[in-house]
Scaffold this motif. Structure first.
Motif, PDB file in Angstrom:
ATOM      1  N   ASP A 115       0.822  -1.215   0.000  1.00 18.73           N
ATOM      2  CA  ASP A 115       0.000   0.000   0.000  1.00 18.73           C
ATOM      3  C   ASP A 115       0.855   1.265   0.000  1.00 18.73           C
ATOM      4  OD1 ASP A 115      -2.383  -1.368  -0.077  1.00 18.73           O
ATOM      5  OD2 ASP A 115      -2.704  -1.341   2.091  1.00 18.73           O
ATOM      6  N   ALA A 116       2.118   1.151   0.433  1.00 17.48           N
ATOM      7  CA  ALA A 116       3.003   2.321   0.404  1.00 17.48           C
ATOM      8  C   ALA A 116       3.192   2.840  -1.013  1.00 17.48           C
ATOM      9  CB  ALA A 116       4.359   1.973   1.017  1.00 17.48           C
ATOM     10  N   LEU A 117       3.049   1.953  -2.010  1.00 17.52           N
ATOM     11  CA  LEU A 117       3.226   2.344  -3.410  1.00 17.52           C
ATOM     12  C   LEU A 117       2.063   3.192  -3.918  1.00 17.52           C
ATOM     13  CD1 LEU A 117       4.486  -1.102  -4.771  1.00 17.52           C
ATOM     14  CD2 LEU A 117       5.876   0.904  -4.217  1.00 17.52           C
ATOM     15  N   LYS A 118       0.958   3.218  -3.173  1.00 18.57           N
ATOM     16  CA  LYS A 118      -0.214   4.000  -3.578  1.00 18.57           C
ATOM     17  C   LYS A 118      -0.189   5.408  -3.002  1.00 18.57           C
ATOM     18  CE  LYS A 118      -3.051  -0.202  -3.591  1.00 18.57           C
ATOM     19  NZ  LYS A 118      -4.233  -0.874  -2.974  1.00 18.57           N
ATOM     20  N   MET A 119       0.732   5.677  -2.091  1.00 15.40           N
ATOM     21  CA  MET A 119       0.814   6.982  -1.427  1.00 15.40           C
ATOM     22  C   MET A 119       1.558   7.981  -2.314  1.00 15.40           C
ATOM     23  SD  MET A 119      -0.718   6.493   1.446  1.00 15.40           S
ATOM     24  CE  MET A 119      -0.175   7.856   2.489  1.00 15.40           C
ATOM     25  N   PRO A 120       1.383   9.286  -2.063  1.00 21.10           N
ATOM     26  CA  PRO A 120       2.197  10.270  -2.778  1.00 21.10           C
ATOM     27  C   PRO A 120       3.663  10.104  -2.390  1.00 21.10           C
ATOM     28  CG  PRO A 120       0.904  11.341  -1.062  1.00 21.10           C
ATOM     29  CD  PRO A 120       0.413   9.927  -1.156  1.00 21.10           C
ATOM     30  N   ILE A 121       4.538  10.034  -3.392  1.00 22.57           N
ATOM     31  CA  ILE A 121       5.941   9.689  -3.171  1.00 22.57           C
ATOM     32  C   ILE A 121       6.855  10.826  -3.637  1.00 22.57           C
ATOM     33  CG2 ILE A 121       7.786   8.078  -3.826  1.00 22.57           C
ATOM     34  CD1 ILE A 121       5.661   5.912  -4.109  1.00 22.57           C
ATOM     35  N   VAL A 122       7.891  11.081  -2.861  1.00 24.72           N
ATOM     36  CA  VAL A 122       8.951  12.023  -3.230  1.00 24.72           C
ATOM     37  C   VAL A 122      10.268  11.259  -3.208  1.00 24.72           C
ATOM     38  CG1 VAL A 122      10.208  14.117  -2.608  1.00 24.72           C
ATOM     39  CG2 VAL A 122       7.724  14.023  -2.305  1.00 24.72           C
ATOM     40  N   ARG A 143      12.142  13.247   6.999  1.00 20.05           N
ATOM     41  CA  ARG A 143      11.298  13.098   8.191  1.00 20.05           C
ATOM     42  C   ARG A 143      10.124  14.081   8.131  1.00 20.05           C
ATOM     43  NH1 ARG A 143      15.109  13.850  11.406  1.00 20.05           N
ATOM     44  NH2 ARG A 143      15.865  11.702  11.420  1.00 20.05           N
ATOM     45  N   GLU A 144      10.390  15.319   7.739  1.00 25.12           N
ATOM     46  CA  GLU A 144       9.329  16.326   7.652  1.00 25.12           C
ATOM     47  C   GLU A 144       8.311  15.952   6.581  1.00 25.12           C
ATOM     48  OE1 GLU A 144      11.288  20.041   7.047  1.00 25.12           O
ATOM     49  OE2 GLU A 144      12.180  20.090   9.052  1.00 25.12           O
ATOM     50  N   LEU A 145       8.785  15.460   5.440  1.00 22.16           N
ATOM     51  CA  LEU A 145       7.864  15.033   4.381  1.00 22.16           C
ATOM     52  C   LEU A 145       7.035  13.838   4.851  1.00 22.16           C
ATOM     53  CD1 LEU A 145      10.215  15.320   1.261  1.00 22.16           C
ATOM     54  CD2 LEU A 145       8.209  16.741   1.749  1.00 22.16           C
ATOM     55  N   GLY A 146       7.660  12.935   5.595  1.00 19.28           N
ATOM     56  CA  GLY A 146       6.936  11.793   6.128  1.00 19.28           C
ATOM     57  C   GLY A 146       5.812  12.207   7.054  1.00 19.28           C
ATOM     58  N   ARG A 147       6.075  13.212   7.883  1.00 15.94           N
ATOM     59  CA  ARG A 147       5.034  13.698   8.800  1.00 15.94           C
ATOM     60  C   ARG A 147       3.862  14.306   8.040  1.00 15.94           C
ATOM     61  NH1 ARG A 147       9.393  15.247  12.546  1.00 15.94           N
ATOM     62  NH2 ARG A 147       9.501  17.300  11.579  1.00 15.94           N
ATOM     63  N   GLU A 148       4.123  14.795   6.830  1.00 11.42           N
ATOM     64  CA  GLU A 148       3.067  15.401   6.021  1.00 11.42           C
ATOM     65  C   GLU A 148       2.348  14.377   5.134  1.00 11.42           C
ATOM     66  OE1 GLU A 148       1.970  18.527   6.226  1.00 11.42           O
ATOM     67  OE2 GLU A 148       3.386  18.831   7.879  1.00 11.42           O
ATOM     68  N   GLY A 149       2.673  13.101   5.310  1.00 12.68           N
ATOM     69  CA  GLY A 149       1.944  12.062   4.580  1.00 12.68           C
ATOM     70  C   GLY A 149       2.605  11.580   3.303  1.00 12.68           C
ATOM     71  N   PHE A 150       3.850  11.987   3.059  1.00 12.73           N
ATOM     72  CA  PHE A 150       4.558  11.542   1.857  1.00 12.73           C
ATOM     73  C   PHE A 150       5.416  10.322   2.170  1.00 12.73           C
ATOM     74  CE2 PHE A 150       3.743  16.036   1.104  1.00 12.73           C
ATOM     75  CZ  PHE A 150       3.251  16.028  -0.187  1.00 12.73           C
ATOM     76  N   VAL A 151       5.517   9.435   1.201  1.00 10.32           N
ATOM     77  CA  VAL A 151       6.433   8.307   1.270  1.00 10.32           C
ATOM     78  C   VAL A 151       7.692   8.685   0.502  1.00 10.32           C
ATOM     79  CG1 VAL A 151       6.796   5.951   0.394  1.00 10.32           C
ATOM     80  CG2 VAL A 151       4.705   6.516   1.635  1.00 10.32           C
ATOM     81  N   ILE A 152       8.841   8.270   0.996  1.00  9.77           N
ATOM     82  CA  ILE A 152      10.122   8.612   0.367  1.00  9.77           C
ATOM     83  C   ILE A 152      10.633   7.425  -0.447  1.00  9.77           C
ATOM     84  CG2 ILE A 152      12.529   9.279   0.768  1.00  9.77           C
ATOM     85  CD1 ILE A 152      10.399  11.443   1.392  1.00  9.77           C
ATOM     86  N   SER A 153      11.012   7.672  -1.687  1.00 12.11           N
ATOM     87  CA  SER A 153      11.655   6.640  -2.505  1.00 12.11           C
ATOM     88  C   SER A 153      13.134   6.966  -2.658  1.00 12.11           C
ATOM     89  CB  SER A 153      11.006   6.536  -3.897  1.00 12.11           C
ATOM     90  OG  SER A 153      11.266   7.703  -4.659  1.00 12.11           O
ATOM     91  N   SER A 154      13.959   5.913  -2.622  1.00 10.33           N
ATOM     92  CA  SER A 154      15.389   6.090  -2.843  1.00 10.33           C
ATOM     93  C   SER A 154      15.976   4.734  -3.225  1.00 10.33           C
ATOM     94  CB  SER A 154      16.066   6.670  -1.602  1.00 10.33           C
ATOM     95  OG  SER A 154      17.339   7.211  -1.932  1.00 10.33           O
ATOM     96  N   GLY A 155      17.311   4.708  -3.412  1.00 14.74           N
ATOM     97  CA  GLY A 155      17.929   3.539  -4.009  1.00 14.74           C
ATOM     98  C   GLY A 155      18.689   2.618  -3.085  1.00 14.74           C
ATOM     99  N   LEU A 156      18.524   2.774  -1.751  1.00 18.55           N
ATOM    100  CA  LEU A 156      19.162   1.918  -0.751  1.00 18.55           C
ATOM    101  C   LEU A 156      20.689   2.019  -0.785  1.00 18.55           C
ATOM    102  CD1 LEU A 156      17.958  -0.051   1.436  1.00 18.55           C
ATOM    103  CD2 LEU A 156      18.690  -1.920  -0.039  1.00 18.55           C
ATOM    104  N   ALA A 157      21.222   3.029  -1.440  1.00 20.21           N
ATOM    105  CA  ALA A 157      22.673   3.187  -1.519  1.00 20.21           C
ATOM    106  C   ALA A 157      23.218   3.762  -0.222  1.00 20.21           C
ATOM    107  CB  ALA A 157      23.043   4.093  -2.694  1.00 20.21           C
ATOM    108  N   ARG A 158      24.518   3.769  -0.098  1.00 22.52           N
ATOM    109  CA  ARG A 158      25.170   4.401   1.046  1.00 22.52           C
ATOM    110  C   ARG A 158      24.954   5.912   0.975  1.00 22.52           C
ATOM    111  NH1 ARG A 158      29.068   0.791  -1.230  1.00 22.52           N
ATOM    112  NH2 ARG A 158      29.371  -1.082   0.066  1.00 22.52           N
ATOM    113  N   GLY A 159      25.171   6.585   2.073  1.00 19.87           N
ATOM    114  CA  GLY A 159      25.136   8.045   2.068  1.00 19.87           C
ATOM    115  C   GLY A 159      23.730   8.612   2.158  1.00 19.87           C
ATOM    116  N   ILE A 160      23.386   9.487   1.219  1.00 19.51           N
ATOM    117  CA  ILE A 160      22.120  10.214   1.252  1.00 19.51           C
ATOM    118  C   ILE A 160      20.928   9.266   1.196  1.00 19.51           C
ATOM    119  CG2 ILE A 160      20.670  11.878   0.027  1.00 19.51           C
ATOM    120  CD1 ILE A 160      23.094  13.113   1.483  1.00 19.51           C
ATOM    121  N   ASP A 161      20.980   8.246   0.328  1.00 20.53           N
ATOM    122  CA  ASP A 161      19.863   7.305   0.208  1.00 20.53           C
ATOM    123  C   ASP A 161      19.561   6.665   1.560  1.00 20.53           C
ATOM    124  OD1 ASP A 161      20.504   7.863  -2.452  1.00 20.53           O
ATOM    125  OD2 ASP A 161      20.027   5.841  -3.144  1.00 20.53           O
ATOM    126  N   ALA A 162      20.593   6.132   2.194  1.00 15.35           N
ATOM    127  CA  ALA A 162      20.404   5.442   3.473  1.00 15.35           C
ATOM    128  C   ALA A 162      19.858   6.397   4.536  1.00 15.35           C
ATOM    129  CB  ALA A 162      21.723   4.826   3.932  1.00 15.35           C
TER     130      ALA A 162
END
Length: 374
Positions: A115-122, A143-162
């Motif tokens: 269901d996370a895939l149905k949410m608005p994603i950034v 964290r701030e975007l998450g509190r506003e109801g957004f799901v975060i997508s990223s690539g599981l890489a080291r650094g910023i993604d993680a």
């Protein structure tokens, strides 16, 4: 007139899902070619039967390898053991925004809370060799975007993604994998992925057992942006893969955001360059929310499927037409509209010849929907 199966909102049968998996795993069949084949032949099974003939007409000395029924059945069983499901393009669970991109994967293997895939994603991406300040800021924004109801997508890489993933484990995050669902990269992020799956999801278009290679990461990046309303880049060097994600986001019609950084830090050279090129500057989450909030109120317009041929037009090419079209191709990418105009052939004929060449392993699609000989 034929169209891709399934119709919007209709689930594939088990037999269709097996055929779809066989077709997309077959040699020289990518996402674009898959859609052309299924639309042209009315289904994946008929397309599989047509592959040897297409390869032969495209000049292949031998037909490309076709994924067997046994291999597809084994992969489906592996998916079940990994608690993964295959979501097909057009099915209710398939991410709507991802479906909009030209090269949307016909099947994605998904695990976790689907269901996370149905949410608005950034999307949030950035340097693997992130500074402490960059990682902290990425986590803060996520964290701030998450509190506003957004799901975060990223690539599981080291650094910023993680950092972005870890900050949104509770609110929901989507890890887009470059390898198979059972081949996590980097390996030390397996525990992080397990945490993500509790309230978020992981997706991959690659086969189970697939070890990610260098060329698989740009393919993954298009899915990060394809899922998302927009992509935020936090720290990126001049040749960073994060800039590839930003470029793909622009090509897909997504918003691109960037965090400014010190001109003395090479990790910020790419993000500062994005700002010069018109990316939206971000210093707080509201900079992103203000841009994408209006988009949330719009109905998602999914692309219409068009028949590959006009009614009654087989698209078969005469020998001289085929030679003329192939003579116009080379290693330099060319628009299909230019091929049609310069060859004087019907659009259906040009597309058929391109399809034959691709199935024969002699043609590749490049950025902007252009084609080039290998």
């Amino acid at each position: 007139m034929t169209r891709a199966e399934p119709a919007d909102g209709v689930k594939l049968t088990d037999g269709q899902r097996l055929d779809w998996l066989r077709l997309i795993r077959s040699e020289n069949v990518g996402p674009r070619t898959f859609r052309v084949l299924v639309n042209r032949y009315g289904g994946a099974r008929a397309a599989l039967e047509a592959l040897p003939g297409l390869a032969r007409r495209g000049g292949a000395q031998a037909p490309g390898r076709i994924y067997s029924v046994e291999e597809a059945e084994r992969e489906i069983e592996t998916a079940k053991r990994q608690h993964a499901v295959f979501l097909a393009l057009g099915e209710p669970g398939y991410p709507a925004r991802l479906r909009m991109i030209d090269d949307a994967p016909p099947l994605i293997a998904a695990r976790g809370d689907i269901d996370a895939l149905k949410m608005p994603i950034v999307g949030i991406v950035g340097s693997r060799n992130a500074s402490a300040a960059g990682a902290k800021f990425a986590a803060q924004i996520a964290r701030e975007l998450g509190r506003e109801g957004f799901v975060i997508s990223s690539g599981l890489a080291r650094g910023i993604d993680a950092a972005a993933h870890r900050a949104t484990i509770e609110s929901g995050t989507v890890a887009v994998l470059a390898g198979g669902q059972d081949r996590i990269y980097p390996p030390e992020h397996k525990e992080l992925l397990d945490q993500i799956l509790e309230k978020g999801a992981a997706i991959s278009e690659m086969p189970f057992g697939w070890e990610p290679r260098a060329r698989d990461f740009p393919r993954r990046n298009r899915l990060i942006s394809g899922l998302s309303l927009g992509v935020l880049v936090v720290e990126a060097a001049r040749r960073s893969g994060s800039l590839i994600t930003a470029r793909m986001a622009l090509e897909q019609g997504r918003e691109v955001f960037a965090v400014p950084g010190s001109p003395l830090d090479p990790r910020c050279e790419g993000t500062n360059g994005l700002l010069k090129q018109g990316a939206a500057l971000v210093t707080e989450a509201n900079d992103i929310i203000g841009v994408i909030s209006p988009i949330l109120g719009r109905t998602i317009e999914l692309p219409m499927e068009e028949p590959e041929h006009e009614l009654g037009d087989t698209g078969d090419a005469a020998p001289d037409e085929r030679r003329r079209i192939i003579s116009l191709l080379g290693p330099t990418p060319v628009d299909i509209d230019d091929l049609i105009r310069l060859s004087g052939a019907r659009p259906a004929v040009v597309r058929t010849v391109l399809l034959e060449l691709e199935i024969a392993g002699k043609l590749e699609w490049q950025a902007g929907g252009r084609v080039a000989l290998l």
